[in-house]
Design an enzyme around this catalytic site. Structure first.
Site, PDB file in Angstrom:
ATOM      1  CG  ASP A   1      -1.929  -1.148   1.179  1.00 20.37           C
ATOM      2  OD1 ASP A   1      -2.219  -1.641   0.080  1.00 20.37           O
ATOM      3  OD2 ASP A   1      -2.378  -1.579   2.252  1.00 20.37           O
ATOM      4  CB  ALA A   2       4.243   1.974   0.254  1.00 20.29           C
TER       5      ALA A   2
END
Lengths: 266, 266, 266, 266
Positions: free
Chosen positions: A211-212
């Protein structure tokens, strides 16, 4: 800008759209997207590309690519059990809103096989267990070969860094929170506990770190104490499908440029 | 609900507004806010309160309080150098939109003294340095004595747990991000680095843990790669002042009930 | 309120939700929606209704009705050629989000027959021409007999006042503009000419006067000079389907009360 | 585009921003806004302008103008009694957010004189009655002489076509509804009667026809049946001031081009 538009002018191209962004006024990276009409592109493409490379790209140290808008990108979708993002993409595709061709849907479950069949898109079941993850990823790599982009339409499996590297094309994920809030699992449950007044969704390119990756698009909707987790998820579904669709459409139009861990959407 | 509305009916009160929320359908905590018109409230208040306590509150194990809407809460504002939240509150106060009386502005800087003077509100300068923090907090406690609520309108000092405890009244803060994203300092700088497509603001009650108190209100605005940190802050200011004003107004109307680390806004 | 909650209490009902609205503080109409759990409702319903009528409704001159939330309303959908609202409703229905049962789709075209078949809902083709309108409406009246609500999911025919009267149940329409802007045909074309910066959609109950019925829900989305009519329509589709779905869900939950040409959504 | 960027390149200018819009792909009007850094602009301006006119503007039949961003436009504000738009503009001006210099506030009332004085801006009282309208407009024309733009920050007088013509500079108005809904007087009252679920505001250039000029910016906020006219106006004030500020800022940056009764905001 003068060089690019000058060469296009020389070739008799008609610029339909041109967007630029400079990461810094002085000495930054200059990003540019130009949409142009060039009659007989097919016949003249090789000459134009050679000219562009020799006279412009080399001089300015450009990374560049040329896409024929008449040839939509080929997309494959990975999905688990939630239908809302998948169906929304397939519907938009059928309506001609998506701007890219969905050639395959693969899932670690069979729940959505019938839905996909209704749209005339091939469906592949690729089960994943903790023990069979390497084999599953290998099978997926075979299936995904030749696609220009992979869309995770609520695919609830983490893809390994190795897989991403071998795949070699962009992967777009929809995360069911307003990142960087609620990275990881169960964002709606955690949103409820924290008592937030808005829930959101984030479409981003997938990188090895969870999720980065670079954010393409985000949106939120208002919720209240009346909304339990079930209600938050229902509200969230509408945001998720809309945010993912926008990100996919923009990607298909080559509007999204990744720079320094973020995106520039031209 | 039957008990409360029954007693009000018995007293000849006219219910103007009634909102309820149950934290769980079976066995949860029942929260209720009733606005009613009761002629001669002043004279009958003691009797009504006694009745309410004896006949209803005890039976149902209620925590309750009665506020006369004709008597606005008294608020004090703490601020540092940014004027937008402060001026917006003072302006709304002057217009009669705020629903509570701002009786004091205190600041660790003198920049905003003239602005505050223009609204006829007393201004106190309470400087803070690393070494003088205990004395500053002691001075603030003196000044804030007797106020019903304290509003941090971009007050860039962390209040100690000890201070909060001695203060003993709610403190509302505006945080310049969509919490829980970007807890702590420099949220706009971090938002820029992360490449978010929306920036937000969060009004919350202050607890000892930084930016972790119950959220009262949040909102966001759309930004893009074109917005550098300066632009993000400009967009953010509009959100901050609006979100803070809503939270303050709701608090003044006794709409906000804290439950289990979150708020119920009735 | 005291009377209603008192009677419910007497019957041992547990109030799950209660919302009220008074059209005027003094002497207005009092509107109320109560959701309650009453064990053995089926067996006790007749007695409860009789009691409610005799002891409460008569005294206060109430109009009232009692709906069993376990029995969803029966809905029929009319549609022309645009699929987005229809598919969204069917999809939500399948997911259990809609809260009412869609028992029929009728259309003046056959384009969407296959889509509807995929959801296992009967489809009826009822063509309309200028000359056959009376016969068409007669046929629709037959088909729609027994439904609790009719939804116009982009049905591009004007229903006659006579038809509406004979139908005798609420009809919900989605209009593709932010009413009262752009009443009538071709709202997106007119929005483009006027140069508005937002496009919207409005769900409303149908009355004999075109696009003038009580508004249930509205929403908008941002557009720009870059959006031609085709793009406005694409943006609009997302708003239309969402706004219609919300209106239908609220109607199904008996939240929407028509009062004086407007709606109160409790 | 090639011609313009080519000439700028030749002069050693660095393009900071460039936006284009073509009203039609083939044969439309091409609109372009270029922000560039040209060292020694002051000394070279005459030569550059002559070159631009002779070598580019004549050839392509361009209307064009060159503005030095270091020289902000001079703005005058007209206002009646409502303070919210005026104060917001003055605050933003003081903060340096507005990008133009407010040199005068004129009003047909004296209510806001003190507020304006606090910002160090001259205030002129120009009363208007039905009988003295011509004299008032004559006086305003004297006062407004030399300003680049006039802002109506809730000025509740209709300006005559004659006045607008003699004034000869753009006039920006904030209308308190989402145009074209509720053209004319008392939009909030009419919004309440119609039962809309959103209220809005519209900033537009003033033309002789009431509320029909090119729209620069619009926005809306959600309201409900709970909001009476007083509440609608309170919600509306926040939208009005924000929408007007955006329009004024964009105008000050020469982003707004009027074309065919609408605006293109580059």
């Amino acid at each position: 800008m003068a060089a690019v538009s000058g060469l296009l002018h020389e070739y008799g191209a008609n610029i339909a759209q041109s967007d630029q962004y400079s990461t810094s006024i002085a000495g930054g990276t200059f990003l540019m997207r130009v949409v142009f009409l060039l009659p007989d592109l097919e016949q003249r493409r090789a000459a134009f590309e050679a000219d562009f490379q020799a006279r412009i790209a080399q001089q300015y140290g450009m990374e560049w690519s040329l896409h024929d808008t008449a040839v939509p990108k080929r997309a494959a979708i990975l999905v688990s059990r939630e239908d809302h993002c998948l169906l929304d993409l397939l519907w938009r595709g059928r309506r001609g809103e998506l701007g890219l061709d969905v050639g395959l849907v693969a899932s670690n479950h069979t729940d959505l096989a019938d839905d996909v069949a209704g749209f005339g898109v091939p469906f592949e079941h690729v089960p994943v267990t903790k023990d069979t993850k390497p084999q599953s990823e290998a099978r997926l790599l075979e299936l995904l070969h030749g696609y220009d982009v992979v869309i995770l339409a609520r695919y609830m499996q983490i893809l390994s860094g190795d897989f991403l590297q071998q795949l070699g094309v962009p992967v777009i994920n929809i995360h069911h929170s307003f990142l960087p809030a609620f990275v990881g699992a169960q964002p709606y449950e955690r949103a409820r506990v924290r008592g937030v007044k808005l829930v959101g969704a984030t479409a981003h390119y997938v990188t090895e770190e969870l999720d980065a990756g670079p954010i393409i698009e985000q949106d939120v909707a208002r919720v209240s104490h009346n909304d339990d987790v079930v209600a938050l998820k229902a509200v969230g579904r509408d945001i998720e499908r809309t945010v993912l669709a926008r990100a996919v459409i923009w990607h298909g139009e080559d509007r999204v440029i990744v720079h320094d861990g973020t995106t520039v959407v031209l």
